[in-house]
Design an enzyme around this catalytic site. Structure first.
Site, PDB file in Angstrom:
ATOM      1  CD  GLU A  37      -1.163   2.078  -8.879  1.00 28.52           C
ATOM      2  OE1 GLU A  37      -1.136   3.255  -8.476  1.00 28.52           O
ATOM      3  OE2 GLU A  37      -1.005   1.113  -8.131  1.00 28.52           O
ATOM      4  CE  LYS A  38       5.322  -1.221 -16.462  1.00 30.57           C
ATOM      5  NZ  LYS A  38       5.249  -1.238 -17.945  1.00 30.57           N
TER       6      LYS A  38
ATOM      7  CD  GLU B 150      -1.385  -2.282   2.722  1.00 27.41           C
ATOM      8  OE1 GLU B 150      -1.956  -2.889   3.609  1.00 27.41           O
ATOM      9  OE2 GLU B 150      -1.704  -2.372   1.515  1.00 27.41           O
TER      10      GLU B 150
ATOM     11  N   GLY C  54      -7.090  -5.303  -2.110  1.00 25.46           N
ATOM     12  CA  GLY C  54      -7.199  -6.280  -3.184  1.00 25.46           C
ATOM     13  C   GLY C  54      -8.578  -6.369  -3.817  1.00 25.46           C
TER      14      GLY C  54
ATOM     15  CE  LYS D 230      -7.974   2.388  -0.393  1.00 26.30           C
ATOM     16  NZ  LYS D 230      -7.551   2.481   1.005  1.00 26.30           N
TER      17      LYS D 230
ATOM     18  CB  VAL E  83      -3.686  -8.655  11.986  1.00 28.70           C
ATOM     19  CG1 VAL E  83      -3.428 -10.052  12.537  1.00 28.70           C
ATOM     20  CG2 VAL E  83      -5.163  -8.451  11.688  1.00 28.70           C
TER      21      VAL E  83
ATOM     22  CG  HIS F  28       2.250  -6.350   1.407  1.00 29.58           C
ATOM     23  ND1 HIS F  28       1.043  -5.820   1.025  1.00 29.58           N
ATOM     24  CD2 HIS F  28       2.450  -5.916   2.658  1.00 29.58           C
ATOM     25  CE1 HIS F  28       0.542  -5.096   2.013  1.00 29.58           C
ATOM     26  NE2 HIS F  28       1.385  -5.141   3.025  1.00 29.58           N
TER      27      HIS F  28
ATOM     28  NE  ARG G 256      -2.529 -11.900   9.652  1.00 29.61           N
ATOM     29  CZ  ARG G 256      -3.201 -10.891   9.115  1.00 29.61           C
ATOM     30  NH1 ARG G 256      -4.469 -11.044   8.760  1.00 29.61           N
ATOM     31  NH2 ARG G 256      -2.616  -9.728   8.929  1.00 29.61           N
TER      32      ARG G 256
ATOM     33  NE  ARG H  39      -6.275  -2.598   9.453  1.00 26.81           N
ATOM     34  CZ  ARG H  39      -6.222  -2.661   8.131  1.00 26.81           C
ATOM     35  NH1 ARG H  39      -6.854  -1.767   7.398  1.00 26.81           N
ATOM     36  NH2 ARG H  39      -5.522  -3.609   7.530  1.00 26.81           N
TER      37      ARG H  39
HETATM   38  C1  MV4 Z   1      -0.542  -3.580  -7.059  1.00 24.32           C
HETATM   39  C2  MV4 Z   1       0.209  -4.686  -7.493  1.00 24.32           C
HETATM   40  C3  MV4 Z   1       1.075  -4.488  -8.544  1.00 24.32           C
HETATM   41  N1  MV4 Z   1       1.168  -3.293  -9.130  1.00 24.32           N
HETATM   42  N2  MV4 Z   1      -0.407  -2.407  -7.682  1.00 24.32           N
HETATM   43  C4  MV4 Z   1      -3.241  -5.920  -3.945  1.00 24.32           C
HETATM   44  C5  MV4 Z   1      -3.891  -5.424  -2.724  1.00 24.32           C
HETATM   45  C6  MV4 Z   1      -3.884  -3.960  -2.775  1.00 24.32           C
HETATM   46  N3  MV4 Z   1      -3.428  -3.460  -1.501  1.00 24.32           N
HETATM   47  C7  MV4 Z   1      -2.949  -3.607  -3.872  1.00 24.32           C
HETATM   48  N4  MV4 Z   1      -2.511  -4.844  -4.471  1.00 24.32           N
HETATM   49  C8  MV4 Z   1      -1.604  -4.856  -5.458  1.00 24.32           C
HETATM   50  N5  MV4 Z   1      -1.404  -3.669  -6.066  1.00 24.32           N
HETATM   51  C9  MV4 Z   1       0.427  -2.271  -8.684  1.00 24.32           C
HETATM   52  N6  MV4 Z   1       0.532  -1.111  -9.298  1.00 24.32           N
HETATM   53  C10 MV4 Z   1       0.038  -5.912  -6.875  1.00 24.32           C
HETATM   54  C11 MV4 Z   1      -0.884  -5.999  -5.860  1.00 24.32           C
HETATM   55  C12 MV4 Z   1      -1.034  -7.316  -5.293  1.00 24.32           C
HETATM   56  C13 MV4 Z   1      -0.667  -7.559  -4.002  1.00 24.32           C
HETATM   57  C14 MV4 Z   1      -0.177  -6.549  -3.192  1.00 24.32           C
HETATM   58  C15 MV4 Z   1       0.174  -6.796  -1.900  1.00 24.32           C
HETATM   59  C16 MV4 Z   1       0.023  -8.083  -1.411  1.00 24.32           C
HETATM   60  C17 MV4 Z   1      -0.471  -9.100  -2.190  1.00 24.32           C
HETATM   61  C18 MV4 Z   1      -0.818  -8.846  -3.475  1.00 24.32           C
HETATM   62  C19 MV4 Z   1      -1.303  -9.888  -4.256  1.00 24.32           C
HETATM   63  C20 MV4 Z   1      -1.646  -9.632  -5.525  1.00 24.32           C
HETATM   64  C21 MV4 Z   1      -1.527  -8.355  -6.064  1.00 24.32           C
END
Ligand code: MV4
Length: 448
Positions: free
Chosen positions: A200-201, A275, A165, A116, A294, A208, A337, A291
């Site tokens: 990170e912040k 993402e 996550g 990452k 879904v 999302h 889903r 990839r």
């Molecule tokens: C974050 C975030 C807030 N700030 N990064 C969760 C899964 C992973 N792909 C990254 N995630 C997150 N990263 C920063 N800097 C909040 C999440 C996050 C989240 C992101 C996408 C979908 C659902 C989520 C649920 C909780 C937290």
């Protein structure tokens, strides 16, 4: 074009890939564990081969079993679907070494995005907006405290080997950074065998939003807009839609062209998803999935594109069958889903399907491997299908979804359809104003 492709997967996605093979005139080989002898992908493929016992580690995840299956059947390429080996760089590398084509990006790109920190550095250099923070790993509690103070609270500590996550800790104040740092680190070591973390912040209550790209591996790439996947529970998406309810055409053009340029810049091959967390009109890169996903059908619906067909074409060295200027969004699509799970706790509920009827009509697609009498095995993911609706606008898509869910019959097991029947009438869902925290808060209120 290939003459034979092996599908290293099961369930609805194996069927999806077999269908694309049939349309391209390519022979398909299904692989299955002993628990899946009666599975629909085994029946639908031109050939099927048993690769081991029920446990995934000894069958769907077994390199020797899958490579042997390629050798025995003469398959020239492997489509990994999603999950299982889809983002395993070693697997992609071993196939390359054996002269078998991995239908996906190069092992190098799978490895790059699996790390990452490297993924984020690469995206930043290529002009994709990232979460403000610190470019690189953090090696001590002291450094973590200094970096967090510089960024400003709240911050999030993430494992560089993590994703989806897993291996993340939030610190809201200086008092919490030591424990967030050490917990993230030890969890990362246990889960990924790599304790490197970065900071990170923390963007609170984001949506999302993810951008679909496809690269030809020769420096050309296109984007197919975004999907909003904010409706999640414990990092499991349950409903996805395209286009994103909060995304304007101008935002789509800006973020989409940046993502396509980044994919082109690294010579990316095949389908990928970039993402973002999205908040106050800004996109912040979080990770790239190398990839097929879904939720790819919502993009297929609104762009009238067959993403799996393009993956196979590009892997075979053919050009993309369209360019960016051929692509335009038409209408709105929503996917839900269907999981074999009991509410309220989403406990997996395998068992026999005693009755099944799929919804139909214009703009309704159901991708599922189940049939009447099918025994859902307890060994694998609980997703048993997806309902995808496509209509001229979001409200019509929601109405169509409601209709489709009313028509759908799955008896004999518990599943998530009743949850969606409730969600389609919810005012926040109807207005499209939900973030990644919405569903878990709603479930708390709904089930105490
Ligand atoms: C974050 C975030 C807030 N700030 N990064 C969760 C899964 C992973 N792909 C990254 N995630 C997150 N990263 C920063 N800097 C909040 C999440 C996050 C989240 C992101 C996408 C979908 C659902 C989520 C649920 C909780 C937290």
């Amino acid at each position: 074009m290939f003459s034979k492709i092996l599908i290293a997967n099961r369930g609805e996605i194996a069927l999806r890939v077999i269908r694309a093979c049939k349309e391209l005139g390519v022979q398909s080989v299904a692989v299955h564990s002993t628990a899946d002898a009666n599975a629909m992908h085994v029946r639908m493929a031109d050939e099927a081969i048993c690769i081991g016992p029920p446990a995934s580690a000894a069958s769907y995840l077994s390199f020797p079993a899958i490579i042997s299956a390629c050798t025995i059947t003469g398959a020239e390429a492997v489509h990994p679907g999603y999950g299982f080996l889809a983002e395993n760089a070693e697997f992609a590398q071993i196939l390359e070494d054996h002269g078998i084509t991995f239908i996906g990006p190069s092992a190098e790109h799978v490895r790059m995005m699996g790390d990452k920190i490297t993924a984020k550095k690469t995206m930043l250099e290529l002009g994709v907006p990232c979460v403000p923070g610190h470019e690189g790993g953090v090696d001590s509690a002291n450094e973590a405290a200094a970096v967090a103070a510089e960024i400003g609270f709240p911050v999030i500590v993430k494992a560089t080997g993590g994703g989806g996550g897993r291996g993340m800790r939030i610190a809201h104040s200086p008092e919490q950074i030591d424990s967030a740092y050490s917990t993230a680190r030890s969890e990362a070591l246990a889960a990924f065998g790599n304790d490197e973390v970065y900071i990170e912040k923390y963007i609170e209550r984001p949506r999302h939003v993810e951008v679909q790209i496809i690269g030809d591996g020769k420096g050309k790439a296109v984007h197919l807009g975004e999907r909003d996947c904010s409706l999640q529970r414990r990092h499991q998406k349950i409903l996805e839609e395209a286009p994103g309810p909060s995304i304007t055409p101008e935002m789509r053009e800006d973020i989409g062209s940046r993502c396509a340029a980044a994919a082109a810049g690294i010579g990316y091959s095949g389908a990928g998803t970039i993402e973002f967390v999205f908040s106050d009109g800004e996109f912040y890169f979080i990770e790239m999935n190398t990839r097929l996903q879904v939720e790819h059908p919502v993009t297929e619906a609104v762009f009238s594109v067959d993403i799996v067909r393009e993956q196979i074409r590009v892997a075979a060295g053919l050009p993309l069958s369209f360019s960016q200027s051929d692509l335009a969004i038409r209408g709105h699509a929503i996917e839900v889903r269907i999981n074999a799970e009991s509410l309220p706790d989403f406990r997996p509920c395998p068992g026999r399907v005693t009755a099944f009827h799929a919804p139909g009509g214009p703009g309704i697609r159901m991708d599922t491997p189940i049939y009447m009498g099918y025994e859902i095995p307890p060994w694998y993911d609980s997703m048993i299908g997806k309902v995808i609706v496509h209509a001229s606008d979001r409200n019509s898509a929601l109405a169509k979804l409601s209709q489709a869910l009313d028509e759908l019959i799955i008896d004999g097991i518990d599943h998530t359809v009743p949850l969606f029947q409730e969600l389609v009438t919810n005012p926040d869902i109807k207005s499209g104003s939900y973030d990644v925290t919405w569903l878990e808060r709603w479930l708390l209120g709904r089930f105490q």
